[in-house]
Design a protein around this motif. Structure first.
Motif, PDB file in Angstrom:
ATOM      1  N   HIS A 190      50.698  51.861  49.094  1.00 54.40           N
ATOM      2  CA  HIS A 190      50.204  50.605  48.534  1.00 54.40           C
ATOM      3  C   HIS A 190      51.199  49.981  47.557  1.00 54.40           C
ATOM      4  O   HIS A 190      51.103  48.794  47.254  1.00 54.40           O
ATOM      5  N   TYR A 191      52.161  50.763  47.086  1.00 57.19           N
ATOM      6  CA  TYR A 191      53.154  50.216  46.165  1.00 57.19           C
ATOM      7  C   TYR A 191      54.091  49.225  46.840  1.00 57.19           C
ATOM      8  O   TYR A 191      54.701  48.378  46.170  1.00 57.19           O
ATOM      9  N   GLU A 192      54.201  49.297  48.160  1.00 58.55           N
ATOM     10  CA  GLU A 192      55.032  48.316  48.855  1.00 58.55           C
ATOM     11  C   GLU A 192      54.552  46.888  48.604  1.00 58.55           C
ATOM     12  O   GLU A 192      55.335  45.944  48.630  1.00 58.55           O
ATOM     13  N   ASP A 193      53.250  46.747  48.335  1.00 57.29           N
ATOM     14  CA  ASP A 193      52.683  45.414  48.133  1.00 57.29           C
ATOM     15  C   ASP A 193      53.003  44.826  46.762  1.00 57.29           C
ATOM     16  O   ASP A 193      52.657  43.672  46.491  1.00 57.29           O
ATOM     17  N   ILE A 194      53.651  45.614  45.903  1.00 57.82           N
ATOM     18  CA  ILE A 194      54.167  45.062  44.641  1.00 57.82           C
ATOM     19  C   ILE A 194      55.665  45.307  44.510  1.00 57.82           C
ATOM     20  O   ILE A 194      56.240  45.079  43.450  1.00 57.82           O
ATOM     21  N   LEU A 195      56.290  45.758  45.583  1.00 59.42           N
ATOM     22  CA  LEU A 195      57.733  46.007  45.570  1.00 59.42           C
ATOM     23  C   LEU A 195      58.444  45.021  46.487  1.00 59.42           C
ATOM     24  O   LEU A 195      59.004  44.028  46.023  1.00 59.42           O
ATOM     25  N   ILE A 196      58.408  45.289  47.781  1.00 53.93           N
ATOM     26  CA  ILE A 196      59.106  44.404  48.722  1.00 53.93           C
ATOM     27  C   ILE A 196      58.556  42.983  48.640  1.00 53.93           C
ATOM     28  O   ILE A 196      59.296  42.004  48.755  1.00 53.93           O
ATOM     29  N   GLN A 197      57.244  42.861  48.389  1.00 50.57           N
ATOM     30  CA  GLN A 197      56.669  41.511  48.333  1.00 50.57           C
ATOM     31  C   GLN A 197      57.162  40.738  47.116  1.00 50.57           C
ATOM     32  O   GLN A 197      57.305  39.521  47.165  1.00 50.57           O
ATOM     33  N   ARG A 198      57.444  41.423  46.034  1.00 52.92           N
ATOM     34  CA  ARG A 198      57.992  40.744  44.846  1.00 52.92           C
ATOM     35  C   ARG A 198      59.471  40.418  45.045  1.00 52.92           C
ATOM     36  O   ARG A 198      59.934  39.337  44.677  1.00 52.92           O
ATOM     37  N   VAL A 199      60.200  41.369  45.598  1.00 55.25           N
ATOM     38  CA  VAL A 199      61.634  41.156  45.801  1.00 55.25           C
ATOM     39  C   VAL A 199      61.884  39.925  46.670  1.00 55.25           C
ATOM     40  O   VAL A 199      62.782  39.116  46.398  1.00 55.25           O
ATOM     41  N   HIS A 200      61.069  39.772  47.718  1.00 56.49           N
ATOM     42  CA  HIS A 200      61.261  38.650  48.647  1.00 56.49           C
ATOM     43  C   HIS A 200      60.446  37.415  48.258  1.00 56.49           C
ATOM     44  O   HIS A 200      60.398  36.450  49.027  1.00 56.49           O
ATOM     45  N   LYS A 201      59.825  37.471  47.085  1.00 61.74           N
ATOM     46  CA  LYS A 201      59.088  36.309  46.552  1.00 61.74           C
ATOM     47  C   LYS A 201      57.908  35.912  47.439  1.00 61.74           C
ATOM     48  O   LYS A 201      57.533  34.746  47.505  1.00 61.74           O
ATOM     49  N   TRP A 202      57.319  36.900  48.115  1.00 64.33           N
ATOM     50  CA  TRP A 202      56.137  36.613  48.929  1.00 64.33           C
ATOM     51  C   TRP A 202      54.881  36.552  48.063  1.00 64.33           C
ATOM     52  O   TRP A 202      53.872  36.013  48.495  1.00 64.33           O
TER      53      TRP A 202
END
Length: 248
Positions: free
Chosen positions: A114-126
């Motif tokens: 579930h941490y991907e939803d605050i990692l990759i999504q933040r990095v790519h500005k999603w």
């Protein structure tokens, strides 16, 4: 700004750690883990959730194989979280994760989580920072729910590698036939976002630390495997488990 600075934490084993000695110790721990997992499954009172996070090429797959590969497969589940499906996108971000929370008696491994939803999504500005803050609060509540409602012990490992080691491992995926299957065209793109990923990881480690993270020096696989195996062994020991008696 996060108080955690990963650049201040070593990615290599502490001084004095000898590779061959550690590998022998790990081998003995793995033998004990086999028995402890059997106890966990038989007693059916506790659940274990292992969360593995780390930069690309930090060695999550190999760690699962080396530390958990000799245990009874009936008592272990591994779930890898990739890009959400169309169905998953129609629900809240934790929906797809909660479905895989461990039952009592089981060890569940999240290879990414579930941490991907605050990692990759933040990095790519999603998602924006406000959404990320809300999600981090939800993650803390979710993990607390598992711990308090289902007697689940959560072990969170951040596999901490250096940028140099990551570059080396990604290059191996292009050259080693045994590792080419791991190659993804996006690897090079994501690797260029090292600083951005480091920043959001630091924030996640600090804001979602109600259940403590273990930052594992991961440049050397033999030491990484030792730390994770030892942590899991010590956790299972702490349960003071007993085999059930015959029912009367």
């Amino acid at each position: 700004m996060s108080k955690i600075r990963l650049s201040d934490i070593s990615t290599t084993p502490p001084e004095g750690m000898e590779k061959e000695a550690i590998k022998i110790m790990t081998k003995e721990i793995l033998k004990e883990l086999d028995e402890l997992q059997n106890l966990l499954y038989a007693e059916h009172q506790h659940a274990i959730l292992i969360i593995l996070q780390g930069m690309d090429a930090s060695g999550k797959d190999g760690l699962i194989r080396k530390v958990l590969g000799n245990m009874n497969p009936q008592g272990i589940n591994v779930k890898s979280f990739k890009a959400p499906t169309d169905e998953e996108k129609e629900h809240d971000f934790l929906w797809r994760v909660h479905r895989h929370a461990p039952a009592r008696g089981m060890i569940q491994v999240f290879n990414r989580s579930h941490y991907e939803d605050i990692l990759i999504q933040r990095v790519h500005k999603w998602i924006d920072d406000e959404t990320a803050e809300k999600r981090m609060r939800a993650i803390n509540d979710f993990e607390r729910l598992l711990a308090e409602d289902n007697n689940t012990t959560i072990l969170k490992f951040y596999l901490h590698i250096s940028q140099e080691e990551q570059s080396k491992r990604l290059q191996e995926r292009l050259e080693d036939p045994r590792k080419m299957w791991k190659y993804n065209k996006s690897d090079a793109v994501e690797a260029k976002l090292w600083k951005e990923y480091r920043k959001v990881y630091e924030d996640a480690l600090e804001q979602c630390n109600d259940i403590k993270w273990v930052v594992v020096p991961a440049d050397k696989n033999w030491y990484k495997e030792y730390v994770v195996a030892q942590t899991l062994r010590d956790t299972l020991r702490s349960f003071s488990m007993q085999y059930p008696n015959l029912e009367q």
